[in-house]
Enzyme design. Structure first.
Site, mmCIF file in Angstrom:
data_model
loop_
_atom_site.group_PDB
_atom_site.id
_atom_site.type_symbol
_atom_site.label_atom_id
_atom_site.label_comp_id
_atom_site.label_asym_id
_atom_site.label_seq_id
_atom_site.Cartn_x
_atom_site.Cartn_y
_atom_site.Cartn_z
ATOM 1 N N HIS A 88 27.535 37.248 -24.145
ATOM 2 C CA HIS A 88 26.537 38.153 -24.731
ATOM 3 C C HIS A 88 27.175 39.206 -25.615
ATOM 4 C CE1 HIS A 88 27.671 41.303 -21.857
ATOM 5 N NE2 HIS A 88 27.557 40.407 -20.889
ATOM 6 N N CYS A 104 31.049 38.516 -16.974
ATOM 7 C CA CYS A 104 30.511 37.921 -18.198
ATOM 8 C C CYS A 104 31.562 37.918 -19.300
ATOM 9 C CB CYS A 104 29.278 38.689 -18.670
ATOM 10 S SG CYS A 104 27.795 38.389 -17.690
#
Length: 129
Positions: A88, A104
């Protein structure tokens, strides 16, 4: 094709993503051809990024993320590939190349936008040291 010591089975024209945790890099491929690369920040030793081969299962233009000690509204260009692990965009730091995340794969927002347009639900994500 061997990537990070793992065999990657992809069609000649299939897009896929390679994440090198040691180099803090993401590589975008179509078959065997490298088409782009990005400096990233992955998980810290306390909250490591998973390794292995996964497929993107959902994409969100914007989504909220929360966990112990953090709440991040409107995280851009999010693509989840395993449980709560995703690639992301990142607006809260600019320290790419250093592990900083809760697992992440943090990208510059403009890099995440490119990758978001490149990948589809089902795109292979290969993650290794």
């Amino acid at each position: 094709m061997i990537s990070g010591g793992m065999e990657v089975e992809v069609a000649e024209d299939e897009p896929w993503i390679d994440v090198d945790l040691s180099d803090q890099m993401v590589y975008a491929y179509v078959g065997r051809e490298l088409v782009n690369s990005f400096l990233v920040s992955t998980g810290t030793w306390r909250t490591p990024t998973v390794t292995g081969q996964y497929r993107i299962y959902v994409k969100y233009r914007y989504t909220d993320m929360a966990g112990p000690g953090y709440y991040l509204p409107d995280v851009p260009y999010t693509m989840y590939f395993y449980k709560g692990y995703g690639l992301h965009g990142t607006y809260w730091h600019n320290n790419f190349g250093t592990p900083m995340s809760h697992g992440c794969i943090n990208l510059r927002t403009e890099d995440a936008a490119w990758l978001f347009d490149f990948a589809s639900v089902g795109t292979l994500v290969n993650i290794h040291d």
